[in-house]
Design a protein around this motif. Sequence first.
Motif, PDB file in Angstrom:
ATOM      1  N   UNK A 296      44.305  78.014  70.831  1.00  0.00           N
ATOM      2  CA  UNK A 296      43.082  77.816  71.627  1.00  0.00           C
ATOM      3  C   UNK A 296      42.807  79.003  72.539  1.00  0.00           C
ATOM      4  N   UNK A 297      43.690  80.003  72.471  1.00  0.00           N
ATOM      5  CA  UNK A 297      43.542  81.173  73.347  1.00  0.00           C
ATOM      6  C   UNK A 297      43.076  82.396  72.564  1.00  0.00           C
TER       7      UNK A 297
ATOM      8  N   UNK B 296      46.697  70.955  69.305  1.00  0.00           N
ATOM      9  CA  UNK B 296      47.533  70.717  70.493  1.00  0.00           C
ATOM     10  C   UNK B 296      47.714  69.215  70.688  1.00  0.00           C
TER      11      UNK B 296
ATOM     12  N   UNK C 140      58.950  70.306  68.703  1.00  0.00           N
ATOM     13  CA  UNK C 140      58.483  71.002  69.903  1.00  0.00           C
ATOM     14  C   UNK C 140      57.967  72.404  69.559  1.00  0.00           C
TER      15      UNK C 140
ATOM     16  N   UNK D 264      56.977  85.279  74.348  1.00  0.00           N
ATOM     17  CA  UNK D 264      55.915  84.281  74.373  1.00  0.00           C
ATOM     18  C   UNK D 264      56.449  82.853  74.340  1.00  0.00           C
ATOM     19  N   UNK D 265      55.550  81.931  74.590  1.00  0.00           N
ATOM     20  CA  UNK D 265      55.863  80.501  74.526  1.00  0.00           C
ATOM     21  C   UNK D 265      56.224  80.081  73.102  1.00  0.00           C
ATOM     22  N   UNK D 266      55.522  80.636  72.138  1.00  0.00           N
ATOM     23  CA  UNK D 266      55.737  80.272  70.738  1.00  0.00           C
ATOM     24  C   UNK D 266      55.417  81.436  69.816  1.00  0.00           C
ATOM     25  N   UNK D 267      55.135  81.137  68.546  1.00  0.00           N
ATOM     26  CA  UNK D 267      54.984  82.147  67.479  1.00  0.00           C
ATOM     27  C   UNK D 267      55.897  83.343  67.768  1.00  0.00           C
ATOM     28  N   UNK D 268      57.168  83.015  67.975  1.00  0.00           N
ATOM     29  CA  UNK D 268      58.116  84.047  68.390  1.00  0.00           C
ATOM     30  C   UNK D 268      58.489  84.989  67.249  1.00  0.00           C
TER      31      UNK D 268
ATOM     32  N   UNK E  99      54.210  72.352  68.946  1.00  0.00           N
ATOM     33  CA  UNK E  99      53.398  72.339  70.169  1.00  0.00           C
ATOM     34  C   UNK E  99      53.304  73.754  70.741  1.00  0.00           C
ATOM     35  N   UNK E 100      54.442  74.425  70.806  1.00  0.00           N
ATOM     36  CA  UNK E 100      54.434  75.785  71.372  1.00  0.00           C
ATOM     37  C   UNK E 100      53.617  76.737  70.499  1.00  0.00           C
ATOM     38  N   UNK E 101      53.747  76.598  69.193  1.00  0.00           N
ATOM     39  CA  UNK E 101      52.963  77.459  68.297  1.00  0.00           C
ATOM     40  C   UNK E 101      51.470  77.137  68.413  1.00  0.00           C
TER      41      UNK E 101
ATOM     42  N   UNK F  45      49.882  76.136  70.860  1.00  0.00           N
ATOM     43  CA  UNK F  45      49.276  76.480  72.149  1.00  0.00           C
ATOM     44  C   UNK F  45      48.537  77.817  72.131  1.00  0.00           C
ATOM     45  N   UNK F  46      48.936  78.757  71.268  1.00  0.00           N
ATOM     46  CA  UNK F  46      48.231  80.048  71.246  1.00  0.00           C
ATOM     47  C   UNK F  46      46.847  79.925  70.595  1.00  0.00           C
TER      48      UNK F  46
END
Lengths: 596, 596
Positions: free
Chosen positions: B438-439, B406, B428, B257-261, B431-433, B435-436
């Motif tokens: 709002x989804x 965001x 950064x 994923x983009x974030x919350x890795x 921001x990546x975290x 981003x999830x």
Amino acid sequence: MSKYDAPLTDIRFVLYDVLDVETIYATLPGGENAPREIIDAVLDEAAKFTGQVLAPLNKSGDQEGCHWDNTVVTTPKGFKQAYAQWVEGGWPGINLPEQYGGQHLPESIGGAVKEMIESANLAWGTYTLLSHGAAAALIHHGEEWQREVFLKPITHGNWTGTMCLTEPHCGTDLGLLKTKAEAQADGSYSISGTKIFITAGEHDLADNIIHLVLARLPDAPAGTKGISLFIVPKFKVDQSGKVGERNAATCGSIEHKMGIKGSATCVMNFDGAQGWLIGPLNKGLNCMFTMMNAARVGVGVQGLGLIERAYQNSLAYARDRLQMRSLSGPKRPDKPADPIIVHPDIRRMLLKQKAFAEAGRALVYDAYIQVELADRSTDPATQKHAEELLSFLTPIVKALMTEMAIECTIDAQQIFGGHGYIQEWGMEQFVRDARITTIYEGTTQIQALDLLGRKIMALQGVGFRHFLDEVGTFCKAQAGNAIVAEFVGPLAKAAQEWAALTQEIAASAVKNPEEIGAAAVDYLYYSGYITLAYYWARIVVAAQNSKHGDDFKQAKLHTARFYYARILPRTLSHVAMIRAGSASLMDIPEEQFSVA
Amino acid sequence: MSKYDAPLTDIRFVLYDVLDVETIYATLPGGENAPREIIDAVLDEAAKFTGQVLAPLNKSGDQEGCHWDNTVVTTPKGFKQAYAQWVEGGWPGINLPEQYGGQHLPESIGGAVKEMIESANLAWGTYTLLSHGAAAALIHHGEEWQREVFLKPITHGNWTGTMCLTEPHCGTDLGLLKTKAEAQADGSYSISGTKIFITAGEHDLADNIIHLVLARLPDAPAGTKGISLFIVPKFKVDQSGKVGERNAATCGSIEHKMGIKGSATCVMNFDGAQGWLIGPLNKGLNCMFTMMNAARVGVGVQGLGLIERAYQNSLAYARDRLQMRSLSGPKRPDKPADPIIVHPDIRRMLLKQKAFAEAGRALVYDAYIQVELADRSTDPATQKHAEELLSFLTPIVKALMTEMAIECTIDAQQIFGGHGYIQEWGMEQFVRDARITTIYEGTTQIQALDLLGRKIMALQGVGFRHFLDEVGTFCKAQAGNAIVAEFVGPLAKAAQEWAALTQEIAASAVKNPEEIGAAAVDYLYYSGYITLAYYWARIVVAAQNSKHGDDFKQAKLHTARFYYARILPRTLSHVAMIRAGSASLMDIPEEQFSVA
């Protein structure tokens, strides 16, 4: 994997129909090099190269990133081969003078090619980005031997260029920089210091790298008035062009970044490296600024490229993904659900991307036309007008297109729902890549101060007046054109309000200089939205007068309506925020930002 | 590395002074469990745990990520130990009933603890997030044996929970789901199907994982009316509570994923797994929805947590980083440049974060108060009122706080300039975290439709009227209070406009149902900004009446002024966009989105 097909129809429409580049090129020396057949062929080839060679390396380049080992940087797999193809195709010299081996095609053609590169592979594109700046510095400020020695291989592409400005303690505030330059007996200088955030500072694509380095002589005046510009090659080059031993200009490390991972962002150590002065002593910042407009427009193109690619992919997904029924009843009763493009807010997010990509393209290419007019026109009045207009448009192009790239790539990702958050689909990379564009080459804040503080206030808004004149002329000329009447009225009104608001800010700034900083960012957005409204009106007229079919014309009309109904009203909030003035930001004492 | 210090002063101020939780807790059964000494001790301990244990694992967890190997998921180093400390401290049961081993503290205390977790380590927090949902489902819909067997270990924390809704072809549109459930002779069901995007679907933190799975019986009605909810444990559990062999519920892969890795997002394969029906047959969606409000408010808290941490770090940087001089003259002539906090636009970005964090905190905690009143009040009228108000506030909390997260994390990153783009500084990642947020748990688009289509239109806006009544009562009560007069006027006006605009949309929606979808997202932002304006006015009054010092009171006043001058005017644009109506989105035919 995300797709990319160069939008050649729209690129040509903007060049030929909206901006009428053929008429402009005809006035320029060398304009005969760019008849429509040549332009079309260049665009076709660029579409192939970017679509077939660069786009497939975008995701793998992001995942692999660059690697550093003891001053050596290795770029992601395929980057070197793609660069070789780029050189093979003669692309590096596309806009550079013929006497150094280039094709000297107009900048706006280069801008269209650049858009395709940025859509296809922004990280890869950064290796070509700064060569352009280095070439411009050499052309405008280099001695003849420097042009002979450095410009030819840059034009050919087997050498690349960089711009070395930032140091650990100074980015925006270059007056603080510490890198030292000491004159040597042979006429060269010994350069010592550390530069950070140097894009393409070290890589494996080219034989030599030409760093343009800002540094300070021991006896130089303090601040920005004591900065000079030096050419510092990776491998030493003497005045005859002979390449010698490795220079003491080495890459100490590369940054691990949020995005553009295929681009090497380098810490560069200069340890008594040999450098050559370019331009007058202590005028280094001026020399650098001549590269700045084009470089900043170049970052605006990155924004445009990302919006275009995000749009293509989110549109394809919105047409494909079935989820829920339309609120006004099933649109595809044959399927288990409707494609999500039936839902109003999905359309809002798509139309936003479409509106910014298409008017942004007109704005950006028009800025490149000003670059070429300023550079190449033989008429001094035309040249001056273009320079002034460009200097006004540059901060808008740079900041608006990059901020909208963040907004639009986020919207595109949102359309993908959960899939947008997964690396596999490629949408999240666009957001990460977009995020750098509002930071480098001057943040949005710096662009806003450049626009309001410098271009409007310090330079009495001469470029702004040119633009308003252009808008006024357009509105008058279209007064009887029914197809565009719905836009001309609001546009003329907006332009009037824009002029009045600018006066208003200027008046308040006389009393309090903080008003400039307090208004700047809102003023930049405000100005940007009206600017694009102008291009949308032009697009509608140009489409009407073009040979395109009804669907094309209707699509432009609908998108313009969307823009005027759903984007232009953003100005309402910005006006209110500008009028709120500096008190709302400055009255709170610093210590009250946190009270425990 | 980025810092985090729990903002205990403001958390207490919001709980005690703004929301007066002590008075509310006193009306609830078990309220005697939560005197101020207990609350303070809980908050202090949570601040320590999150600051000392979780925050240091945030960056390393992002860099290491989760690893999958043949159905087994390994979380990043330190996550398992931190989870053990979490269990050791009794945190999993903080809000759960005493009869199952919990402390039954009010939800708003849990909300404050949750804020600290999300600030410190959002990815780690996801392992605790869904246990709460599973517990709520068991409490409200479980049979006694199910509560006995499953709720106790969840309360203790040695088991965790998940919610399994999404399938590859359906996220939002659950009517399309295909996972099958077949009745077995022993009263259990055999569950088969694939679920994707399952947060914490597999990990190494707990002994067992309790999946709440939506599935469909062979003879169930089509669409959402044929969906039932099942408890499917990782290790089989019989009705006596005996844990048996591994169930056929396995993790097929995890997402990159983009974030919350550090959070394991799992593909879960159910291959005839043993499951137990929870709640009535074919009423699975209803059961799921009872968890939804709290889960969505929970995601809103993630937004709040990220804004708070982004603010702390960008404020520290803005005070530290020296760059350029103030436009009104040097503020620190002793230094080579002024700290960037002197620049108006840096202040604008800081104040935005501060304004959303502090009023957001009041909004979010107030929503949790409605959760606890709805759940625990013995007065049916109070309970009903709270339920209705909560159902109105939930989409605003969820969507506004995450969208602002965001925006604010991007602003915080922007304040760091180039350093913000480098992983090392930690900005950064936020921001990546962000981003999830709002989804998942329903995109912003879904929240907007829930607010306007369901809560306002379908339910006749009963919760909205409660909220407007509350605002009206507040404005009347403060009519004579000079300190808040500058806010009460605009707030009362905004509330009036809000009611009228809502009527206007309702009227247009009667003629054309697409108007709902076309207005929804703008309406949500519009509503959200006015909602926070109300909390800002309350904060100013509460600060005035509190025992805090002048600096604290002044800071609140200045921030409220910033909010009313610089954020509330955003509503102007949204009104214009709402009034643009659906034509601007729906008139363009689908094929015209791309015309080649």
